[in-house]
Structures are given as C-alpha cells and as structure tokens.
Design a protein around this motif. Structure first.
Motif, PDB file in Angstrom:
ATOM      1  N   PRO A   1     -70.999  45.626   9.115  1.00 40.19           N
ATOM      2  CA  PRO A   1     -71.540  44.414   8.470  1.00 40.19           C
ATOM      3  C   PRO A   1     -71.636  44.529   6.951  1.00 40.19           C
ATOM      4  O   PRO A   1     -71.636  43.509   6.259  1.00 40.19           O
ATOM      5  CB  PRO A   1     -72.920  44.249   9.112  1.00 40.19           C
ATOM      6  N   ALA A   2     -71.720  45.732   6.420  1.00 36.63           N
ATOM      7  CA  ALA A   2     -71.810  45.896   4.973  1.00 36.63           C
ATOM      8  C   ALA A   2     -70.564  45.366   4.278  1.00 36.63           C
ATOM      9  O   ALA A   2     -70.634  44.810   3.175  1.00 36.63           O
ATOM     10  CB  ALA A   2     -72.026  47.363   4.614  1.00 36.63           C
ATOM     11  N   LEU A   3     -69.414  45.539   4.914  1.00 36.95           N
ATOM     12  CA  LEU A   3     -68.171  45.083   4.291  1.00 36.95           C
ATOM     13  C   LEU A   3     -68.136  43.560   4.198  1.00 36.95           C
ATOM     14  O   LEU A   3     -67.739  42.995   3.176  1.00 36.95           O
ATOM     15  CB  LEU A   3     -66.974  45.602   5.077  1.00 36.95           C
ATOM     16  N   GLU A   4     -68.567  42.902   5.257  1.00 35.02           N
ATOM     17  CA  GLU A   4     -68.608  41.442   5.213  1.00 35.02           C
ATOM     18  C   GLU A   4     -69.662  40.964   4.220  1.00 35.02           C
ATOM     19  O   GLU A   4     -69.457  39.953   3.524  1.00 35.02           O
ATOM     20  CB  GLU A   4     -68.908  40.888   6.608  1.00 35.02           C
ATOM     21  N   ALA A   5     -70.777  41.693   4.101  1.00 31.43           N
ATOM     22  CA  ALA A   5     -71.810  41.326   3.129  1.00 31.43           C
ATOM     23  C   ALA A   5     -71.275  41.411   1.705  1.00 31.43           C
ATOM     24  O   ALA A   5     -71.580  40.561   0.864  1.00 31.43           O
ATOM     25  CB  ALA A   5     -73.031  42.241   3.293  1.00 31.43           C
TER      26      ALA A   5
ATOM     27  N   ARG B   1     -68.093  41.030   0.892  1.00 32.10           N
ATOM     28  CA  ARG B   1     -67.145  39.920   0.735  1.00 32.10           C
ATOM     29  C   ARG B   1     -67.877  38.612   0.440  1.00 32.10           C
ATOM     30  O   ARG B   1     -67.388  37.761  -0.314  1.00 32.10           O
ATOM     31  CB  ARG B   1     -66.315  39.761   2.013  1.00 32.10           C
ATOM     32  N   GLN B   2     -69.050  38.456   1.019  1.00 32.09           N
ATOM     33  CA  GLN B   2     -69.806  37.224   0.853  1.00 32.09           C
ATOM     34  C   GLN B   2     -70.723  37.246  -0.366  1.00 32.09           C
ATOM     35  O   GLN B   2     -71.406  36.258  -0.643  1.00 32.09           O
ATOM     36  CB  GLN B   2     -70.660  36.969   2.113  1.00 32.09           C
ATOM     37  N   SER B   3     -70.748  38.342  -1.086  1.00 34.08           N
ATOM     38  CA  SER B   3     -71.716  38.502  -2.182  1.00 34.08           C
ATOM     39  C   SER B   3     -71.384  37.660  -3.409  1.00 34.08           C
ATOM     40  O   SER B   3     -72.258  37.405  -4.246  1.00 34.08           O
ATOM     41  CB  SER B   3     -71.802  39.976  -2.589  1.00 34.08           C
ATOM     42  N   GLY B   4     -70.138  37.263  -3.551  1.00 37.70           N
ATOM     43  CA  GLY B   4     -69.752  36.470  -4.704  1.00 37.70           C
ATOM     44  C   GLY B   4     -69.569  37.265  -5.975  1.00 37.70           C
ATOM     45  O   GLY B   4     -69.425  36.698  -7.059  1.00 37.70           O
ATOM     46  N   THR B   5     -69.558  38.573  -5.877  1.00 38.65           N
ATOM     47  CA  THR B   5     -69.382  39.426  -7.045  1.00 38.65           C
ATOM     48  C   THR B   5     -67.980  40.015  -7.052  1.00 38.65           C
ATOM     49  O   THR B   5     -67.322  40.064  -6.005  1.00 38.65           O
ATOM     50  CB  THR B   5     -70.418  40.563  -7.071  1.00 38.65           C
TER      51      THR B   5
ATOM     52  N   GLY C   1     -78.071  41.598  -8.467  1.00 36.53           N
ATOM     53  CA  GLY C   1     -77.799  41.694  -7.032  1.00 36.53           C
ATOM     54  C   GLY C   1     -76.484  42.349  -6.686  1.00 36.53           C
ATOM     55  O   GLY C   1     -75.955  42.150  -5.588  1.00 36.53           O
ATOM     56  N   VAL C   2     -75.942  43.184  -7.587  1.00 37.04           N
ATOM     57  CA  VAL C   2     -74.667  43.827  -7.313  1.00 37.04           C
ATOM     58  C   VAL C   2     -74.776  44.713  -6.067  1.00 37.04           C
ATOM     59  O   VAL C   2     -75.775  45.410  -5.870  1.00 37.04           O
ATOM     60  CB  VAL C   2     -74.200  44.662  -8.533  1.00 37.04           C
TER      61      VAL C   2
END
Length: 454
Positions: free
Chosen positions: A9-13, A15-19, A99-100
C-alpha cells in the motif's frame, strides 16, 4: 520486487501523494540520519530492488572525517556505492516538509544478505535470533535533551562556547516553562504524531531548557526507528522556532546528563511474558533470566550505550545516571529498573544509556544481553539494591572512558556471538578512532588550567 511488494500500500500512497519526489534516509554508525530526495521514477526503481548509496556513511565520523583504521570500508576501497534497500513498511509523510513521502532503508550485500556493519541490520540480526527463541521484543525509548536558543550560524560564531538555553533555572515538571515555548512543544506533540512517532509524554526535566520525552512503545525495530526519527525530527522542527535541540550526553558539568532509557518486555504475540502472576515480585522466570543476562553482560556492550567521549562525563556518582550494573524494584538509581505491575505494564527499564546513543545499536545491545540470559537460562542471583547503590558496595563501577569499554567490547565473546565479528571489529575501530581524535584535541579546560600558570 516480489508480487507482495508490488502490491504494498505504500507504493500506491506515494502515487496518490501528488508529489514529484520522495525522501529516503539511512542511519550512519553514530545514529545520524543521512538521506536524500529521490525523483519518483528513481524511487519506484529503487523500491523494486535497491539503490546505490555511498558506503562512506559507515566510513566517516560525525564530522565527516574518514576513518583510517577500518577494513570493510575506507580509502583503500575507494568508498563505492553500497546497496540500500527501502523498507516500505516505514512509510510516513513529513508534516513539516509539505507532506513529502518518507522511507527508511538499510543495506544489503550484492547477494542480498544483510550488510554486517549496517546498524539497522545489526538490530535485525538480534531480532531474528529472538524469533528463534519464540519471543517478540517490545520496546519504548525515552530521551532527555537540552534546548538552546541557537542556530547553526550563531553556534558557529560562538565557536562552541556558552550556548544559551531557552529557559533558565532548575524547574522539573513545569507547566510555566513549557508555556514559554509552547508553539515548539505543541509542534513536537502534534507533528511527531502525524509523522508516525507518537509521544506518550513530554515534560520539563531538572535543568535549564531540558525536556524529557517518552515515545510510545512498539515492536523493537519500530521503536528504534521512532527513536532515530524523533532526534532528527526534533532538530528540524526546532529550527523553525529558533530552537537547537542537543542530545549530547552531558553539555555542562553543572547539570545532570541526558539519558536514553530503553523500556523492554518480551511477548508471544498475545501476552507479556515478563509478568509472573504467582511470583512475589510479579516477575516470570523468563523475566529473571533476561534481567540476569543484562546484569551479567551489559558492560560488555558499553560503547553501544555510551558511544562518545562525552558519554562518560554523564557517569558521575550522585547525578542520577547509574554507574554500576545493578537492578532494583522501581528504583531509579539502578541501571536496571524492574517495573513489576499489571500483566500489560510489567517491563524492564534499562537506565544506563545516554541520549547520544544510536538507537539501533543501543536497542540491539540491551536485547542481546538480555536474550543471552534467556538462551542460557541464567538465574537471577544478584539481590536488588535499595536506595542509591545500597547493596552494591562490592560491584565494580562502569569504566569512565570510551577506550576502556571499547577494549572490553572487542574481547567479548557474547558481543561477537550476537552481533558478528565484522560488526564488532568495525564498530570497535570507529570508537578507537573517536578516542584518538580526543587524544589529539586541546580543550578549554587545559587552556584554563595550564596556559598562564605552568
């Protein structure tokens, strides 16, 4: 990357972080986090296997001066890239850095096996052996540290003399003193929680500008991660408020030193194995063997809990820091404080480490000493002390210098058994180097004592 890792799930998080970037960090031999930003493409590539990180992080001291006496890294090897592997389970976001996404990593060799001189891998080695014993170590770390109204620039201009504490006087458990820098301390409580480093308690200690934090307990590797992240996070948060935290063991002979207490218990995944309901002391036989291991062996791991020249300035009689391998029932003057309460709360607090520890190595040391007692079935024959070392008159005190503890550590069969020859030899070499730098230095004490008179 395995199929399971690809679905982490960290990888998808991320991808969704917008950074467009990720921050990664590793611990050097002194417990200082060394890191970098990675472009997203580089991060996802690294997450599949590993990425290169110069092995100088294990080949230089805290001042970035390269060792001249190490074997596994050094000038003779040319400081190549070592393989750093990102631990996806350490994912968190840095609240004070927009939030990086952030990850910790550790090092592996070309064949994928752990790099023996990596501090985080050293702790994992101990935990793997604990698993074979059928126990899961649980830990919580506490730090005392001083806070100064300084910046890197102001401190450099002062040339290392006369730092200004954020508050004056001796005022433990003071709401008044906390109120003086409440924005900073509120930021510590709130932003550390958002960073995945939950603080159980925070209060002033006895001394100007000194505080104590208790980090919420967890499985041992996570506890060490949290401790490392707290020290760096406190410095990064503090800079926003003109505060420079220092985790030096003893910055002034006038005041008590700064501790790095480590609370421990062993679990079977469901229950606390330290609690002994039928025992007069509420200690299980396993707890007694664990404690016997620390009483017998903790001094063999000395440089892992007292890693700097300054560490030994804290070991002063009558200044709270315990100076002998003693244990006691809820006795804060003992090195090993047994807290025998409810089935959930029963634990051991090892009080001898200082705040200048590398948390990975200090946690590895206390667990190795204690688990050796479990593995060998040691009996707790030493009686508890009462008061301040009452009952410990015939117990030798801890050595007062880094070179003494390093030589004991280097000869220790228990340390070599639990940590491996490569780590013991490398870490001992780094401490011997630290000692030599001290021998070459000329201090203000010497100038004041000899400059005019001699």
């Amino acid at each position: 990357m395995t199929g399971k890792a690809k679905q982490h799930p960290a990888l998808e998080a991320v991808r969704q972080s917008g950074t467009g970037k990720v921050k990664v960090a590793v611990s050097d031999i002194d417990g200082v986090l060394r890191g970098k930003y990675l472009h997203l493409d580089k991060f996802f590539g690294a997450a599949e296997s590993s990425f290169g990180f110069c092995d100088v992080v294990f080949g230089w001291d805290s001042s970035d001066t390269c060792y001249d006496n190490t074997t596994l890294t050094g000038w003779h090897r040319g400081f190549p890239d070592a393989l750093a592997r990102i631990d996806l389970d350490t994912h968190r976001r840095v609240p004070w850095d927009n939030g990086v996404p952030f990850f910790l990593g550790d090092f592996v060799q070309a064949d994928g096996s752990p790099l023996p001189i990596c501090p985080r891998q050293t702790l994992k080695r101990v935990l793997k052996r604990a698993e074979k014993l059928g126990v899961q170590p649980m830990c919580g770390v506490e730090f005392e540290w001083f806070n100064f109204a300084e910046t890197p620039q102001s401190w450099a201009a002062k040339k290392g003399v006369d730092p200004q504490t954020i508050t004056p006087g001796m005022f433990g458990y003071s709401l008044l003193r906390m109120n003086h820098r409440r924005e900073y301390f509120n930021a510590l409580m709130d932003e550390m929680l958002a960073f995945g480093v939950p603080i159980e308690g925070l209060h002033t200690e006895t001394g100007p500008g000194v505080y104590e934090v208790a980090i919420l307990f967890s499985e041992a590797l996570e506890a060490a991660d949290r401790a490392v992240l707290f020290k760096t996070g406190a410095k990064e948060i503090g800079s926003r408020f003109g505060v420079m935290p220092s985790f030096m063991a003893k910055w002034s002979e006038k005041y008590p030193g700064c501790s790095g207490h480590i609370h421990q218990s062993l679990s079977d995944g469901k229950a606390n194995l330290f609690h002994g309901a039928g025992s007069p002391r509420s200690m299980s036989p396993l707890f007694e063997s664990y404690l016997a291991g620390q009483v017998a062996h903790m001094m063999e791991f000395g440089p892992m809990i007292w890693p700097t020249i300054n560490s030994y300035k804290r070991l002063v009689d009558g200044f709270w820091a315990p100076v002998k391998p003693t244990w006691g029932l809820d006795n804060r003057t003992a090195s090993f404080r047994v807290i025998a309460g409810s089935p959930k709360a029963t634990r051991l607090e090892t009080r001898c480490p200082g705040a200048d520890i590398n948390p990975y190595l200090a946690v590895a040391a206390v667990l190795a000493a204690g688990l050796n007692g479990v593995e060998k079935g040691l009996k707790l024959t030493a009686p508890p002390i009462t008061g301040t070392n009452e009952g410990a008159e015939n117990i030798a005190r801890a050595p007062r210098t880094l070179i003494e503890t390093t030589r004991i550590f280097q000869r220790s069969e228990v340390a070599r058994d639990w940590l491996g020859d490569d780590f013991v030899d490398h870490f001992a070499a780094t401490r011997e180097w630290e000692w030599r730098q001290w021998l070459d230095g000329v201090t203000d004490w010497e100038l004041k004592r000899y400059f005019e008179i001699i």
